[in-house]
Design a protein around this motif. Structure first.
Motif, short mmCIF file in Angstrom:
data_model
loop_
_atom_site.label_atom_id
_atom_site.label_comp_id
_atom_site.label_asym_id
_atom_site.label_seq_id
_atom_site.Cartn_x
_atom_site.Cartn_y
_atom_site.Cartn_z
N SER A 1 -2.81 -4.81 -0.24
CA SER A 1 -2.56 -3.38 -0.30
C SER A 1 -3.61 -2.65 0.54
O SER A 1 -4.72 -3.17 0.75
CB SER A 1 -2.61 -2.89 -1.76
N ASP B 1 8.65 0.21 -4.67
CA ASP B 1 7.69 1.30 -4.58
C ASP B 1 8.38 2.62 -4.92
O ASP B 1 9.60 2.76 -4.74
CB ASP B 1 7.09 1.37 -3.16
N ALA C 1 -3.36 -4.50 -5.99
CA ALA C 1 -3.28 -3.10 -5.54
C ALA C 1 -4.65 -2.44 -5.68
O ALA C 1 -5.54 -2.92 -6.39
CB ALA C 1 -2.24 -2.33 -6.34
N SER D 1 7.29 -0.22 1.01
CA SER D 1 6.46 0.96 0.75
C SER D 1 7.21 2.22 1.18
O SER D 1 8.00 2.21 2.13
CB SER D 1 5.14 0.85 1.52
N SER E 1 5.64 -0.60 -9.73
CA SER E 1 4.97 0.53 -9.09
C SER E 1 4.92 1.72 -10.03
O SER E 1 5.70 1.82 -10.99
CB SER E 1 5.69 0.91 -7.79
N ASN F 1 0.19 -2.60 -10.10
CA ASN F 1 -0.12 -1.40 -9.32
C ASN F 1 -0.98 -0.45 -10.15
O ASN F 1 -1.12 -0.62 -11.37
CB ASN F 1 1.17 -0.69 -8.88
N ASP G 1 2.27 -2.71 3.04
CA ASP G 1 1.93 -1.42 2.45
C ASP G 1 1.66 -0.42 3.55
O ASP G 1 1.30 -0.79 4.67
CB ASP G 1 0.68 -1.57 1.56
#
Length: 483
Positions: free
Chosen positions: A198, A375, A242, A114, A333, A285, A157
């Motif tokens: 997440s 990410d 997510a 992340s 992501s 995501n 995350d």
């Protein structure tokens, strides 16, 4: 004028201006420093000339010149000063045609899961499988803080409040932790009975939403008291991947391995929207625009989709914009810029893609990571893109002059794009010169979609009132089908 030859110590007397004979001076050794400067010995100019030749030779060889003093006859020459070794710089060009400067931040010992901008884009926050959370200086790339009381399990995350006061982490030990960003103090810790895929803070900093794995649901927690506000079990048919809040901190979007999208309303404690079969594979995501009108989802099917999910005005068919031909592998992501002018995505093909949202084409892709990009994030001023990777690094890309990059200009010309200004929001957008209707298009894609949405909502409201007040917001929608 030719230079006069030097006068020897034993030269004969010469008449001065008054006609009187000048008495010759007694001989003085060449090392005597009391000799008048106008009567130097023959050795002085010879030595000075030799030193001048030496300095010229040094100059040709690129060495620094030593100071030349023709009167320093007996002093040894000082050694030449050494040139300082320039410090190694992190900045460099990404490709010959793209010219995207970047900075590599190394410090994690495992996958970086992340990354976030914080403190007015001057600091960066990252979490990793090495069980650490690090705060970086965005200017020099150094680690500002390695947070103590860290999890003893991989960090999956992390999310930061809009004012950069606090942040939360989700880790593989089934725990969510809240920290004070400035002091590094651990504020609270709550433990779930299931794994957490997440966690995200609401924009107003009041709530934390966690996506649960085994329970296939979401948990909304009060960020101050760490008490549970909502716990929705079996929200999806399969494990969640997510979740995120909208800009009003009132709605939560969640995506799952079941390929579905769900919007949960915090006030009514009910599901407002379900989009089934949104992608052909698992959804990895999701992220809202700042306005909250649109939601972007990324998927293992190598695509990204932008959905119109305006508050309280949902349709019974899931119209969207699909972004394709951007990644050669699964997309992991996605992140909108603050003004929604462009979107950034990261993929398992080790690249970061920058998309023109208005026209739905890939503007540029950034190469450099040696493994999956896990990410991505965009700074508020739109000058920087941040990417985290399985290669254990975080990269900071400078995209401030992206529209002046030869590769972008060349690609725009190849597509036949021209830039126009939207008459509603006054933001620039692109149209195709080859499109026969391009001259009639005066609004960007978002304003056009909003108009269609408003017209649809009005007609639905009229239909609802005539049919006994059926609440259209409770309907579920899928691509091209009514449920």
């Amino acid at each position: 004028m030719a230079s006069q030859p030097p006068c020897a110590p034993s030269c004969p007397e010469t008449p001065d201006e008054g006609g009187k004979a000048k008495v010759p001076l007694p001989p003085v050794s060449s090392g005597d420093l009391e000799r008048p400067p106008h009567e130097l010995p023959c050795a002085a100019p010879v030595k000075a000339y030799g030193r001048l030749k030496l300095s010229m030779l040094e100059a040709r060889q690129g060495r620094p010149l030593a100071p030349v003093d023709s009167l320093g006859l007996t002093r040894a020459s000082p050694p030449p000063e050494e040139e300082p070794t320039p410090e190694r710089k992190f900045w460099g060009d990404q490709e010959t045609l793209s010219k995207i400067p970047f900075k590599i931040m190394k410090g994690h010992q495992h996958i970086v899961t992340s990354c976030n901008f914080c403190v007015d884009d001057t600091k960066l926050l990252s979490g990793s499988y090495d069980c650490t959370v690090k705060l970086w200086d965005a200017v020099d790339g150094s680690v500002v803080r390695d947070f103590e009381h860290r999890p003893k399990a991989p960090v999956l995350d992390c999310s930061v409040t809009a004012d950069s006061r606090r942040f939360v982490t989700a880790s593989h030990d089934k725990a969510v932790r809240a920290w004070d960003l400035e002091t590094g103090k651990l504020l609270w810790k709550i433990k779930h009975k299931t794994f957490i895929a997440s966690c995200k803070l609401s924009p107003d900093g009041k709530y934390v939403v966690s996506a649960l794995d085994v329970d296939r649901g979401i948990c909304i927690t009060d960020a101050e008291t760490a008490t549970t506000v909502s716990y929705v079990k079996n929200h999806h048919a399969r494990s969640l991947t997510a979740c995120c809040f909208d800009s009003d901190s009132q709605k939560v979007a969640s995506v799952s391995l079941d390929k579905n999208i769900k919007i949960w309303d915090l006030a009514s404690q009910a599901t407002l929207l379900s989009i089934t079969k949104a992608h052909s594979s698992a959804i990895s995501n999701c992220c809202f625009t700042v306005s909250g009108h649109f939601l972007c989802t990324s998927s293992w099917d190598k695509t990204l989709k932008i959905w119109n999910v305006h508050t309280g005005e949902f349709r019974n068919s899931g119209a969207c914009v699909t972004l394709m031909q951007g990644h050669e592998g699964s997309v992991s992501s996605c992140h909108f810029s603050r003004d929604t002018s462009f979107l950034v995505s990261g993929g398992f093909d080790r690249t970061v893609a920058i998309w023109d949202v208005g026209e739905g084409y890939r503007k540029l892709f950034l190469k450099g990571h040696s493994d999956w990009v896990t990410d991505v994030a965009i700074s508020n001023n739109k000058k920087w893109v941040l990417s985290a990777s399985k290669d254990r690094t975080v990269r900071l890309w400078n995209i401030e002059e992206i529209d002046q990059i030869p590769m972008v200009i060349k690609y725009k010309k190849a597509l036949g794009l021209k830039v126009k200004q939207c008459e509603v929001c006054e933001k620039p957008f692109s149209t195709y010169e080859s499109d026969i209707f391009s001259e009639t298009v005066t609004k960007c894609v978002f304003c056009r979609m909003s108009e269609d949405l408003s017209a649809e909502a009005l007609s639905a409201e009229a239909l609802s009132s005539s049919s006994g007040g059926e609440d259209i917001r409770s309907r579920e929608c899928s691509l091209g089908t009514d449920d």
